[in-house]
Scaffold this active site. Sequence first.
Site, short mmCIF file in Angstrom:
data_model
loop_
_atom_site.label_atom_id
_atom_site.label_comp_id
_atom_site.label_asym_id
_atom_site.label_seq_id
_atom_site.Cartn_x
_atom_site.Cartn_y
_atom_site.Cartn_z
N CYS A 1 16.02 -66.55 41.11
CA CYS A 1 15.95 -65.67 39.94
C CYS A 1 16.57 -66.36 38.72
CB CYS A 1 16.71 -64.37 40.22
SG CYS A 1 15.82 -63.28 41.34
N CYS B 1 11.73 -63.47 38.85
CA CYS B 1 12.68 -62.36 38.89
C CYS B 1 13.87 -62.65 37.96
CB CYS B 1 13.16 -62.13 40.32
SG CYS B 1 13.74 -63.59 41.18
C1 NAG Z 1 20.46 -63.72 35.82
O1 NAG Z 1 20.88 -63.58 34.49
C2 NAG Z 1 21.47 -62.32 34.22
C3 NAG Z 1 21.76 -62.23 32.73
O2 NAG Z 1 22.23 -63.43 32.23
C4 NAG Z 1 22.76 -62.19 35.06
O3 NAG Z 1 23.37 -60.91 34.85
C5 NAG Z 1 22.40 -62.33 36.54
O4 NAG Z 1 23.57 -62.32 37.33
C6 NAG Z 1 21.65 -63.62 36.76
N1 NAG Z 1 21.17 -63.66 38.12
C7 NAG Z 1 21.33 -64.73 38.89
C8 NAG Z 1 20.80 -64.64 40.27
O5 NAG Z 1 21.89 -65.75 38.50
#
Ligand code: NAG
Length: 303
Positions: free
Chosen positions: A122, A204
Site C-alpha cells: 500500500c 491501496c
Molecule cells: C499510507 O500513507 C498514509 C498517509 O500518509 C498513512 O497514514 C498510512 O499509514 C500509510 N500506509 C502504509 C501501509 O504505509
Amino acid sequence: MANYEFSQVSGHRPCCRLSRTAQICLGVSLMILIASVVIVGILLWPRAPLVWKGKPTTKHFPEIFLGRCFIYTQILRPEMSDQDCKKILSTFKGAFVSKNPCKITREDYEPLVKLATQTIPCNKTLFWSKSKHLAHQYTRVEGKMFTLDDTLLGYIADDLWWCGDPSTSDMNYDSCPRWDENCPNNPVSVFWKVMSQKFAEAACGVVQVMLNGSLSEPFYKNSTFGSVEVFNLDPKKVHKLQAWVMHDIEADSSNSCSGSSINDLKLIVHQMNITFSCQDNYRPVRFVQCVKNPEHPLCSSNI
Ligand SMILES: *[C@@H]1O[C@H](CO)[C@@H](O)[C@H](O)[C@H]1NC(C)=O
Ligand SMILES: *[C@@H]1O[C@H](CO)[C@@H](O)[C@H](O)[C@H]1NC(C)=O
Ligand SMILES: *[C@@H]1O[C@H](CO)[C@@H](O)[C@H](O)[C@H]1NC(C)=O
Ligand SMILES: *[C@@H]1O[C@H](CO)[C@@H](O)[C@H](O)[C@H]1NC(C)=O
C-alpha cells in the site's frame, strides 16, 4: 496415361495380367489417390501469414522475455525467485499464438495473470501518463515505489512488441497490427489494458500519478491512466489520489494544478469518493530532473 503404362508392363509379364475390370478399378483408385494427395497437400501447405502495417514481433523475443524474467526474479526481486520463467513464457504465448491478432480477448491473458501474481505494498503505486521516462527514473532512484513497468509482467513486456498468426504456432516476426489498422483488440493493446486494470484494482492506501505539466492536457482522458486506471481504483482500498504534475525544466513552470484538465480529474476522483490532491513539480521528482540540469536556475539551492 497411367492405364496405358500399366498395360505395357503387364504385357511383358503375362502371369500378372489383370482383368479389364481390375484395370479400371486400379485406374480409378489411382486417380482418387492422386486427388486425395493434392487436396491434403493444399490443406496442409503452410499458408502465408497475415500481413500488417505495424512493427513485427521484437527480434529474439523469447530470449529477451526469459532474460528479463530471470533478471527480475533472481536479481532485482529475489523474493519472487520461485516463479517459473519458462512457464510464464509459455503461458504468455498461449494467450495469442495461433490466433488472429485482431481477436484477442482479456480472457486470453487470464491464465498469465493468475500465474504471475504479485502484491504491491500500500502507498507504493505510481501511475504515469505521458511521463514514462521520468516516472521510471524516479522509481529507480526512490527504490520502493512501483510503476506498472516495475512489476514482473510490466518489466518483462516493456517496449516489446508481439503477435501471432492463425497459420502457425510461432510468433509473427514479419509484421503485427498497428494502432490505426482498426484492430484495437491486438495482443499488445489487450495485454496492457489487462495489466493496467489489474494494477489499478490492486492499488491501496495513498496512490500517486505523475502527469506531464508541459502538455495542454496533463490529464488526458484517452490515456491508459485516464480511461482505464483511474476508473479501476477501488474506493474501499484507496483513500487518496495524489497527482504530481511535472513540468519540463526548460519550460515555463505554470500552475497546472489549478487548470481545467486537472479539475476534470479531480471531479472524477471525488465522484468515486476518493480524496484528491495535486502538486506542481513535486520536489523529489524535480531533484531527479535536476540531475541532468544542475546549472539551471530552477535547480539552484532554493528549489
Ligand atoms: C499510507 O500513507 C498514509 C498517509 O500518509 C498513512 O497514514 C498510512 O499509514 C500509510 N500506509 C502504509 C501501509 O504505509
Ligand atoms: C512531456 O511531454 C513532452 C512532449 O511529449 C515530452 O517531450 C516531455 O519529455 C514530457 N515531460 C515529462 C516530464 O515526461
Ligand atoms: C478519445 O476517444 C474517443 C472515444 O474512443 C474518440 O472518439 C476521440 O476521438 C478520442 N480523442 C482523441 C483526441 O483521440
Ligand atoms: C464516502 O466515504 C465516506 C467515508 O468513508 C462515507 O461516509 C460516505 O458514505 C461515502 N459516500 C459515498 C457516496 O460512497
